[in-house]
Design a protein around this motif. Structure first.
Motif, PDB file in Angstrom:
ATOM      1  N   GLU A 131      47.221  32.155  44.863  1.00 29.68           N
ATOM      2  CA  GLU A 131      46.725  32.529  43.531  1.00 29.68           C
ATOM      3  C   GLU A 131      45.912  33.822  43.579  1.00 29.68           C
ATOM      4  O   GLU A 131      46.082  34.711  42.744  1.00 29.68           O
ATOM      5  CB  GLU A 131      45.886  31.408  42.938  1.00 29.68           C
ATOM      6  N   GLY A 135      46.994  37.475  42.130  1.00 29.96           N
ATOM      7  CA  GLY A 135      46.086  38.164  41.211  1.00 29.96           C
ATOM      8  C   GLY A 135      45.836  39.604  41.642  1.00 29.96           C
ATOM      9  O   GLY A 135      45.848  40.525  40.812  1.00 29.96           O
ATOM     10  N   MET A 150      49.753  40.118  32.302  1.00 28.38           N
ATOM     11  CA  MET A 150      48.987  39.019  32.895  1.00 28.38           C
ATOM     12  C   MET A 150      49.272  37.716  32.155  1.00 28.38           C
ATOM     13  O   MET A 150      49.456  36.654  32.773  1.00 28.38           O
ATOM     14  CB  MET A 150      47.490  39.321  32.848  1.00 28.38           C
ATOM     15  N   HIS A 154      51.016  34.172  33.581  1.00 23.87           N
ATOM     16  CA  HIS A 154      50.497  32.811  33.398  1.00 23.87           C
ATOM     17  C   HIS A 154      51.448  31.954  32.578  1.00 23.87           C
ATOM     18  O   HIS A 154      51.433  30.721  32.702  1.00 23.87           O
ATOM     19  CB  HIS A 154      49.113  32.862  32.755  1.00 23.87           C
TER      20      HIS A 154
END
Length: 420
Positions: A131, A135, A150, A154
């Protein structure tokens, strides 16, 4: 000069094609990584009830097992950034994918509560590395339309989270050599999918991160900033409530209402469907009405829905799923809030906030299990349903606490004239 001028467009075109190809490879890593991440995190819902039965675990032991997930993530927070600086974000994500696949074998071979706990811990260390690595990679490649990209990333996490419980329940029932594949085989097959994003990761080249000479945010300044601590509280209460749904909803529906694992898994999938669609369509609302107001409203909505579902009983079970609309927006909106609040030290602020959130996640999962067992003990044999209601009520209460903390944050920022 003429030859040079004629060859220049050709060279630029070739470079442009190569840059696009590289971008698509990295895009496949990020989107594929979030797909795998969502699957690995949320297939546990249908599996947990069977694990508990196989190993004869108490609710407290189950809470400890789930707390190890958060502890693994917390551990990953402490070293992933340094690891990425040392070996590069490309090899950090490749390592995470490989470790996730390896953890599938460890879970498959687990024969006791201790070995299962160790395998789960290793999986969630791997998930934490992934994760954070994704990122960092996303921040380096999404230089345009960053917010939209972004949110889209998600969305892929939400997409796989939506189908994960149903896939898990289905795969566990597959017949292999005269017997069911079970939760061990399901975990092995699902986690082996993490090998697939390694291929574009090997082919892609991640651009180097530009140094931020104007980074003025330090951990010392954050420790003395009440706003930073309120943001930690908001994110912690919100994320613990979000993660707890994936861990406890199936268990609650099966044991409190006597649902089958398949039906309970479909309800969890519905929760993630609302969760996914909220992130896809309600993102612009947060920009329009403000980040703090958005978190305050949506987290309260989630908590009220979950609390109402408990009070109404089985007939109100759909409200457990509807609660996903509110809880979905907390994490990305807090990330946006941090970026606006600390523009010259966003990375430092995110690391500070997410690490402390990890501590809260460990405590939160432990508390849920212990609350269920404590209430069961108070009411005896007939108190199992009451204990489950108390545990899930605590999950709803955390979402409401998130809203209350955000109200305090909103008041403080408004008083300072720093509202975002």
């Amino acid at each position: 000069m003429e030859i040079k001028q004629q060859s220049l467009p050709y060279e630029n075109e070739r470079e442009m094609v190569h840059t696009k190809w590289n971008y698509y490879m990295l895009l496949a890593v990020v989107f594929g990584g979030f797909l795998v991440f969502g699957l690995s995190e949320n297939v546990k819902g249908p599996a947990i009830t069977i694990m508990q039965s196989d190993f004869q675990l108490s609710q407290s032991q189950l809470g400890i097992l789930l707390a190890l997930n958060s502890l693994g993530y917390l551990l990953a927070c402490t070293f992933t950034s340094a690891l990425s600086n040392r070996i590069g974000v490309k090899w950090t994500t490749i390592l995470a994918f490989a470790c996730m696949a390896l953890s599938g074998f460890f879970i498959y071979l687990s024969a006791s509560y201790g070995s299962l706990s160790a395998a789960y811990f290793f999986l969630y260390v791997s998930n934490g590395i992934l994760e954070i690595g994704l990122g960092i990679m996303a921040a380096q490649i999404f230089t345009r339309n960053t917010g939209m990209m972004m949110n889209l990333s998600h969305f892929f996490y939400g997409l796989s989270s939506t189908v994960a419980p149903s896939i898990a329940a289905s795969v566990m029932g597959w017949q292999v050599r005269g017997g069911e594949l079970g939760w061990r085989g399901m975990y092995l097959l699902v986690l082996l999918l993490s090998i697939i994003p390694i291929l574009p990761a090997l082919a892609g080249r991640v651009p180097k991160e530009s140094a931020d000479a104007g980074d003025s945010t330090s951990y010392r300044s954050l420790l003395r900033d009440p706003v930073a601590w309120l943001i930690v509280a908001v994110l912690s209460f919100g994320v613990v409530s979000e993660i707890a749904v994936g861990s406890w909803l199936v268990n609650f529906l099966v044991k409190a209402y006597g649902w089958s694992i398949g039906d309970a898994s479909h309800m969890l999938s519905l929760f993630f469907l609302f969760f996914m669609l909220a992130r896809l369509f309600l993102g612009p609302v947060t920009d329009r009405i403000g980040f703090t107001v958005s978190i305050m409203i949506f987290s309260a909505f989630s908590g009220i829905c979950s609390m109402a579902a408990i009070l109404i009983g089985e007939a109100g079970a759909i409200l457990f799923a509807v609660a996903g609309v509110g809880i979905a927006l907390i994490y990305p909106t807090v990330m946006a809030l941090l970026a606006k609040r600390y523009p010259k030290g966003t990375g430092t602020a995110i690391t500070f906030t997410v690490t402390l959130m990890g501590v809260a996640s460990v405590i939160g999962n432990l508390l849920i299990g212990f609350i269920i067992d404590f209430v069961n003990g108070l009411f005896g044999k007939g108190g199992e349903v009451i204990g489950l209601q108390a545990g899930y009520g605590f999950i709803a209460f955390l979402a409401i606490l998130c809203s209350l903390c955000c109200f305090i944050l909103y008041t403080l920022l408004r008083r300072r004239g720093e509202l975002v």
